[in-house]
Design a protein around this motif. Structure first.
Motif, PDB file in Angstrom:
ATOM      1  N   LEU A   1      12.413 -55.160  38.537  1.00  0.00           N
ATOM      2  CA  LEU A   1      13.271 -55.742  39.564  1.00  0.00           C
ATOM      3  C   LEU A   1      14.593 -54.980  39.666  1.00  0.00           C
ATOM      4  CD1 LEU A   1      13.281 -58.228  41.505  1.00  0.00           C
ATOM      5  CD2 LEU A   1      14.582 -59.425  39.741  1.00  0.00           C
ATOM      6  N   LEU A   2      15.262 -54.789  38.532  1.00  0.00           N
ATOM      7  CA  LEU A   2      16.555 -54.113  38.549  1.00  0.00           C
ATOM      8  C   LEU A   2      16.409 -52.623  38.844  1.00  0.00           C
ATOM      9  CD1 LEU A   2      18.276 -55.817  35.490  1.00  0.00           C
ATOM     10  CD2 LEU A   2      18.737 -56.229  37.899  1.00  0.00           C
ATOM     11  N   GLY A   3      15.366 -52.009  38.294  1.00  0.00           N
ATOM     12  CA  GLY A   3      15.161 -50.584  38.535  1.00  0.00           C
ATOM     13  C   GLY A   3      14.887 -50.281  39.994  1.00  0.00           C
ATOM     14  N   SER A   4      14.081 -51.105  40.644  1.00  0.00           N
ATOM     15  CA  SER A   4      13.790 -50.903  42.070  1.00  0.00           C
ATOM     16  C   SER A   4      15.032 -51.127  42.910  1.00  0.00           C
ATOM     17  CB  SER A   4      12.674 -51.845  42.510  1.00  0.00           C
ATOM     18  OG  SER A   4      11.503 -51.612  41.765  1.00  0.00           O
ATOM     19  N   GLY A   5      15.829 -52.142  42.530  1.00  0.00           N
ATOM     20  CA  GLY A   5      17.085 -52.360  43.237  1.00  0.00           C
ATOM     21  C   GLY A   5      18.024 -51.185  43.082  1.00  0.00           C
ATOM     22  N   LEU A   6      18.073 -50.615  41.867  1.00  0.00           N
ATOM     23  CA  LEU A   6      18.904 -49.437  41.624  1.00  0.00           C
ATOM     24  C   LEU A   6      18.463 -48.266  42.489  1.00  0.00           C
ATOM     25  CD1 LEU A   6      20.916 -47.645  40.089  1.00  0.00           C
ATOM     26  CD2 LEU A   6      19.218 -47.417  38.278  1.00  0.00           C
ATOM     27  N   ILE A   7      17.166 -48.024  42.574  1.00  0.00           N
ATOM     28  CA  ILE A   7      16.663 -46.891  43.358  1.00  0.00           C
ATOM     29  C   ILE A   7      17.064 -47.024  44.820  1.00  0.00           C
ATOM     30  CG2 ILE A   7      14.564 -45.788  44.229  1.00  0.00           C
ATOM     31  CD1 ILE A   7      13.276 -46.460  41.503  1.00  0.00           C
ATOM     32  N   LEU A   8      16.861 -48.213  45.398  1.00  0.00           N
ATOM     33  CA  LEU A   8      17.186 -48.393  46.815  1.00  0.00           C
ATOM     34  C   LEU A   8      18.691 -48.311  47.054  1.00  0.00           C
ATOM     35  CD1 LEU A   8      16.996 -49.394  49.767  1.00  0.00           C
ATOM     36  CD2 LEU A   8      14.792 -48.909  48.760  1.00  0.00           C
ATOM     37  N   PHE A   9      19.459 -48.957  46.183  1.00  0.00           N
ATOM     38  CA  PHE A   9      20.913 -48.933  46.323  1.00  0.00           C
ATOM     39  C   PHE A   9      21.443 -47.512  46.168  1.00  0.00           C
ATOM     40  CE2 PHE A   9      25.317 -49.563  45.027  1.00  0.00           C
ATOM     41  CZ  PHE A   9      25.735 -50.562  45.901  1.00  0.00           C
ATOM     42  N   LEU A  10      20.917 -46.785  45.183  1.00  0.00           N
ATOM     43  CA  LEU A  10      21.328 -45.399  44.964  1.00  0.00           C
ATOM     44  C   LEU A  10      20.991 -44.540  46.177  1.00  0.00           C
ATOM     45  CD1 LEU A  10      22.334 -43.069  43.191  1.00  0.00           C
ATOM     46  CD2 LEU A  10      20.071 -42.984  42.133  1.00  0.00           C
TER      47      LEU A  10
ATOM     48  N   ASP B   1       8.795 -54.912  42.610  1.00  0.00           N
ATOM     49  CA  ASP B   1       9.378 -53.697  43.175  1.00  0.00           C
ATOM     50  C   ASP B   1       9.930 -53.964  44.579  1.00  0.00           C
ATOM     51  OD1 ASP B   1       9.549 -50.571  43.250  1.00  0.00           O
ATOM     52  OD2 ASP B   1       8.496 -51.147  45.084  1.00  0.00           O
ATOM     53  N   LEU B   2       9.187 -54.683  45.382  1.00  0.00           N
ATOM     54  CA  LEU B   2       9.636 -55.006  46.736  1.00  0.00           C
ATOM     55  C   LEU B   2      10.841 -55.935  46.716  1.00  0.00           C
ATOM     56  CD1 LEU B   2       6.135 -55.537  48.373  1.00  0.00           C
ATOM     57  CD2 LEU B   2       7.722 -53.675  48.879  1.00  0.00           C
ATOM     58  N   LEU B   3      10.829 -56.932  45.836  1.00  0.00           N
ATOM     59  CA  LEU B   3      11.961 -57.848  45.741  1.00  0.00           C
ATOM     60  C   LEU B   3      13.218 -57.105  45.305  1.00  0.00           C
ATOM     61  CD1 LEU B   3      10.232 -60.943  44.078  1.00  0.00           C
ATOM     62  CD2 LEU B   3      11.130 -60.800  46.412  1.00  0.00           C
ATOM     63  N   GLY B   4      13.073 -56.187  44.358  1.00  0.00           N
ATOM     64  CA  GLY B   4      14.220 -55.390  43.942  1.00  0.00           C
ATOM     65  C   GLY B   4      14.748 -54.513  45.058  1.00  0.00           C
ATOM     66  N   SER B   5      13.842 -53.912  45.815  1.00  0.00           N
ATOM     67  CA  SER B   5      14.255 -53.067  46.937  1.00  0.00           C
ATOM     68  C   SER B   5      14.989 -53.876  47.994  1.00  0.00           C
ATOM     69  CB  SER B   5      13.027 -52.384  47.549  1.00  0.00           C
ATOM     70  OG  SER B   5      12.389 -51.544  46.612  1.00  0.00           O
ATOM     71  N   LEU B   6      14.488 -55.074  48.284  1.00  0.00           N
ATOM     72  CA  LEU B   6      15.168 -55.955  49.242  1.00  0.00           C
ATOM     73  C   LEU B   6      16.564 -56.318  48.755  1.00  0.00           C
ATOM     74  CD1 LEU B   6      12.263 -58.317  50.337  1.00  0.00           C
ATOM     75  CD2 LEU B   6      13.728 -57.013  51.888  1.00  0.00           C
ATOM     76  N   ALA B   7      16.674 -56.580  47.451  1.00  0.00           N
ATOM     77  CA  ALA B   7      17.984 -56.910  46.889  1.00  0.00           C
ATOM     78  C   ALA B   7      18.941 -55.728  47.019  1.00  0.00           C
ATOM     79  CB  ALA B   7      17.835 -57.326  45.431  1.00  0.00           C
ATOM     80  N   GLY B   8      18.442 -54.505  46.799  1.00  0.00           N
ATOM     81  CA  GLY B   8      19.278 -53.319  46.947  1.00  0.00           C
ATOM     82  C   GLY B   8      19.791 -53.151  48.363  1.00  0.00           C
ATOM     83  N   ILE B   9      18.911 -53.363  49.342  1.00  0.00           N
ATOM     84  CA  ILE B   9      19.323 -53.279  50.751  1.00  0.00           C
ATOM     85  C   ILE B   9      20.344 -54.356  51.075  1.00  0.00           C
ATOM     86  CG2 ILE B   9      18.542 -53.631  53.120  1.00  0.00           C
ATOM     87  CD1 ILE B   9      16.009 -52.206  52.480  1.00  0.00           C
TER      88      ILE B   9
ATOM     89  N   LEU C   1      20.825 -45.439  49.309  1.00  0.00           N
ATOM     90  CA  LEU C   1      21.763 -45.735  50.387  1.00  0.00           C
ATOM     91  C   LEU C   1      23.148 -45.158  50.099  1.00  0.00           C
ATOM     92  CD1 LEU C   1      20.687 -49.417  51.125  1.00  0.00           C
ATOM     93  CD2 LEU C   1      20.207 -47.393  52.514  1.00  0.00           C
ATOM     94  N   VAL C   2      23.573 -45.224  48.847  1.00  0.00           N
ATOM     95  CA  VAL C   2      24.859 -44.634  48.472  1.00  0.00           C
ATOM     96  C   VAL C   2      24.847 -43.122  48.715  1.00  0.00           C
ATOM     97  CG1 VAL C   2      26.372 -44.095  46.524  1.00  0.00           C
ATOM     98  CG2 VAL C   2      25.504 -46.418  46.817  1.00  0.00           C
ATOM     99  N   LEU C   3      23.751 -42.469  48.344  1.00  0.00           N
ATOM    100  CA  LEU C   3      23.671 -41.020  48.527  1.00  0.00           C
ATOM    101  C   LEU C   3      23.658 -40.648  50.007  1.00  0.00           C
ATOM    102  CD1 LEU C   3      21.159 -40.040  45.697  1.00  0.00           C
ATOM    103  CD2 LEU C   3      23.606 -39.539  45.804  1.00  0.00           C
ATOM    104  N   ILE C   4      22.977 -41.433  50.822  1.00  0.00           N
ATOM    105  CA  ILE C   4      22.963 -41.164  52.264  1.00  0.00           C
ATOM    106  C   ILE C   4      24.385 -41.203  52.811  1.00  0.00           C
ATOM    107  CG2 ILE C   4      22.304 -42.128  54.503  1.00  0.00           C
ATOM    108  CD1 ILE C   4      19.621 -42.896  53.237  1.00  0.00           C
ATOM    109  N   ARG C   5      25.175 -42.200  52.393  1.00  0.00           N
ATOM    110  CA  ARG C   5      26.552 -42.327  52.881  1.00  0.00           C
ATOM    111  C   ARG C   5      27.462 -41.248  52.294  1.00  0.00           C
ATOM    112  NH1 ARG C   5      28.795 -46.642  54.786  1.00  0.00           N
ATOM    113  NH2 ARG C   5      30.282 -45.052  55.434  1.00  0.00           N
ATOM    114  N   GLU C   6      27.422 -41.074  50.971  1.00  0.00           N
ATOM    115  CA  GLU C   6      28.323 -40.141  50.309  1.00  0.00           C
ATOM    116  C   GLU C   6      28.046 -38.695  50.715  1.00  0.00           C
ATOM    117  OE1 GLU C   6      30.797 -39.716  47.982  1.00  0.00           O
ATOM    118  OE2 GLU C   6      31.392 -41.806  48.124  1.00  0.00           O
TER     119      GLU C   6
END
Length: 675
Positions: free
Chosen positions: A27-36, A159-167, A38-43
């Motif tokens: 859960l946390l790892g998938s959230g990290l991947i999605l959040f990371l 994995d999907l729940l973590g990705s949704l949380a990251g978004i 998005l951060v990289l796209i912006r930065e």
């Protein structure tokens, strides 16, 4: 998938000191991947101007990193703890060697022909692609190892729940206008939670926070949902004050009083000279920015001005810093949003509509070569403009177009919508600068007799919204770049995952991944057209795609589902339905029915495709490897989406259908029987 001689971690082996539960790690790892991601796209987009033309390179690099992490999950060597350090290296690189346009101007840059400072495209793009993949690979490897401790569908669900949380988390920060330091703190918290407080992780996280602290917003730097905005005061000759605005390393606007603007840049006054309306009455300015065009409209006697600007921070900057303070005038109403969407939903008619230098300098992630303003310049958009003008109204657009063929394309598009030729004024002082003006009644426009246009270039359309692409074959710049990343990916997969023949059992999942990415791209572009090309719409669509996938997984887990051949027939039917119903028919609907129809047409094939994927994935002998192959397929699909430049977005559905046909043909026989 992996050579038999490799040492494989056994269930329960600890290769890190972070959170112990496998479910929590997924859960946390998938959230990290999605959040990371998005951060990289912006930065990276804010500091490497080349990404204004290759936004999805960060997305493709992320896909490669996830795929490699899953395929290498049986390797004894773990790279997870190196991820924060690799991220520090990447962010430090683009901070120390930013790629910027070295020119001070309030005009707009369309093409990479303008020489940037910093490393060239052929150096930065491959480097960024590899670095992004390396940063993401570690968390993906950690998640993949946790996959092995759980039932396949349970792991995929988490994995999907973590990705949704990251978004959701990143979208929430964007909504609140949180600075990048907040993004960095979230990344650090997730890294430490997952990897523990070992020395390399702690040291890397400290450096990561330092990098984000160095980029804190100030009185001259701010972040919007689209850009990193740098601004500073200007003083013109004679003491006139102004404001210089740079976004993502590119000169964007100069806010200046209307008197100096009209004196030095008469382009802004040309529409009022060419169009002899019965009344200056109501004016709509699309791309209002810091307020230059609004100030001119007020000076020309407008009774009311509706100012539409997609970026709330740029609008606020104009409200506070424009010398004329046009947004404080009671005759002005401001609207934050997409210009095409505003035109589609408003019932008002205007005496003058202006497209005032609307150039975003940024592509839409997951939309090929679509820029934020692309749907403003299509044939259908000009027809919409025509419908929103009064009987004696007029329309004008102006910019630094740089290429004569682009001026010709827009002039031809306007002529087709209005039924007669527009006025086309080309500024002699600046090559490529032009004003296109047209009245509803041809007799209400005054054109110079010497004005002449070149041979006509076909208009862009809502299905092919690529106004800056002249036509023909895919540009060599894209072909070389995409070929390069595919070759790099092949080498990386071969080195880290072993021989390709080991992936043969999951070849069908590879094609399913490629097809799914095309469906996602089509969804993003459809909703961008129907509801606006804004960050909010894009975030909702990406979350909606993941929710559709999650619904398919939950359905598979809880209820009997049809056999795979039946599901593939359902996918084919949904694709045919989406193909035969044109977007134009949905634009005519009220908002709520349009939303319902768009969701049904866009998400039905996604839901059915993921029912098939979940059913197939549940029976995979090696779930992490199967998932990794699927993600690599999605990366290839991200390259294939550039075919839209040639065939259009609607025909991407045919390409997706062919990919699903290939997936069905490659389905292992035992998989069909098991279904």
């Amino acid at each position: 998938m992996i050579a038999e001689t490799e040492t494989v971690p056994r269930k329960g082996d600890r290769v890190f000191t972070g959170v112990g539960s496998a479910r929590a790690r997924v859960l946390l790892g998938s959230g990290l991947i999605l959040f990371l991601e998005l951060v990289l796209i912006r930065e990276l987009g804010a500091k490497v101007v080349h990404l204004s033309y290759f936004t999805n390179f960060v997305l493709l690099g992320s896909f490669l990193g996830v795929g490699l992490g899953f395929l290498a999950s049986k390797k004894q060597l773990s790279v997870a703890r190196l991820s924060p350090l690799l991220l520090v290296g990447l962010l430090a690189l683009v901070t120390l060697l930013p790629v910027q346009i070295d020119r001070r101007s309030d005009q707009v840059i369309y093409f990479t022909g303008v020489e940037p400072s910093g490393p060239p495209t052929w150096v930065m793009l491959p480097l960024i692609f590899i670095a992004v993949a390396a940063c993401v690979m570690g968390p993906a490897q950690l998640v993949a190892r946790s996959f092995r401790e759980l039932p396949a569908l349970e792991a995929y669900r988490l994995d999907l729940l973590g990705s949704l949380a990251g978004i959701a988390l990143f979208t929430g920060f964007a909504f609140l206008g949180a600075p990048p330091l907040i993004w960095g703190l979230v990344l650090v918290a997730l890294f430490i939670t997952l990897l523990g407080t070992v020395r390399v992780v702690t040291f890397s996280c400290a450096l990561l926070i330092a990098l984000f602290v160095a980029d804190l917003p100030s009185d001259r730097v701010t972040w919007s949902p689209y850009y990193r905005i740098v601004h500073r005061p200007l003083v013109f000759e004679g003491g006139e004050l102004g404001l210089w605005v740079n976004v993502n390393g590119i000169p964007h606007q100069v806010a200046r009083g209307f008197e100096g603007r009209l004196r030095d840049e008469p382009t802004y006054g040309v529409p009022y000279e060419r169009l002899t309306r019965g009344s200056s009455g109501r004016v709509l300015v699309v791309g209002a920015g810091t307020g230059n065009d609004v100030a001119v409209a007020l000076a020309k006697g407008a009774e009311r001005v509706d100012a539409v600007e997609i970026d709330p921070k740029i609008l606020e900057l104009g409200r506070r810093r424009h010398p004329d303070r046009p947004y404080d005038d009671p005759r002005v109403a401001t609207h934050v949003g997409d210009g095409r969407a505003f035109l589609e939903r408003t019932g008002e008619r205007f005496d003058l509509i202006l497209f005032a230098l609307p150039d975003s300098l940024a592509l839409v992630t997951g939309g090929g070569a679509i820029r934020l303003e692309s749907y403003l310049f299509t044939r259908e958009a000009m027809e919409t403009v025509r419908r929103h003008l009064t009987e004696r109204g007029g329309f004008a657009m102006y910019n630094l177009y740089r290429e004569d063929w682009l001026v010709d394309r827009y002039a031809g598009t306007v002529a087709a919508a209005f039924g007669h030729e527009p006025c086309v004024d080309r500024t002699q002082r600046v090559a490529g600068q032009a004003v296109i003006s047209v009245a509803v009644r041809e007799n209400d426009q005054r054109c110079e007799p010497t004005v002449a246009r070149a041979s006509r270039v076909a208009p862009s359309t809502d299905d092919r919204p690529f106004p800056y692409f002249r036509g023909g074959s895919i540009p060599s710049l894209y072909l070389f770049a995409l070929t390069g990343i595919l070759l790099l990916s092949l080498v990386a997969v071969r080195v880290l995952a072993g021989r390709f023949r080991h992936m043969r059992p999951y070849a069908d999942l590879f094609f399913m991944g490629a097809a799914f990415l095309l469906l996602e791209t089509k969804s993003v572009t459809t909703f961008a057209l129907l509801f606006g090309t804004t960050w909010v719409v894009n975030a909702i669509v990406f979350a909606g795609v993941l929710l559709a996938v999650l619904l398919a997984v939950e359905t598979t887990r809880r209820f009997p589902t049809p056999a795979l051949p039946v599901l593939y027939m359902g996918i084919a039917a949904a694709l045919v339905l989406a193909y035969v119903v044109p977007n134009a028919s949905l634009l005519a609907l009220p908002v709520l029915p349009r939303l319902v129809a768009a969701i049904a047409l866009a998400f039905a094939p996604i839901f059915l495709a993921n029912l098939a994927f979940a059913k197939r994935f549940a029976g995979a002998d090696d779930a992490p490897s199967a998932f990794g192959v699927n993600i690599l397929g999605a990366m290839v699909g991200g390259c294939i989406e550039y075919l839209a430049l040639i065939v259009g977005f609607r025909n991407l559905l045919i390409v997706a259908g062919l990919l699903y046909l290939a997936a069905f043909a490659l389905l292992p026989r035992r998989g069909v029987r098991a279904a």
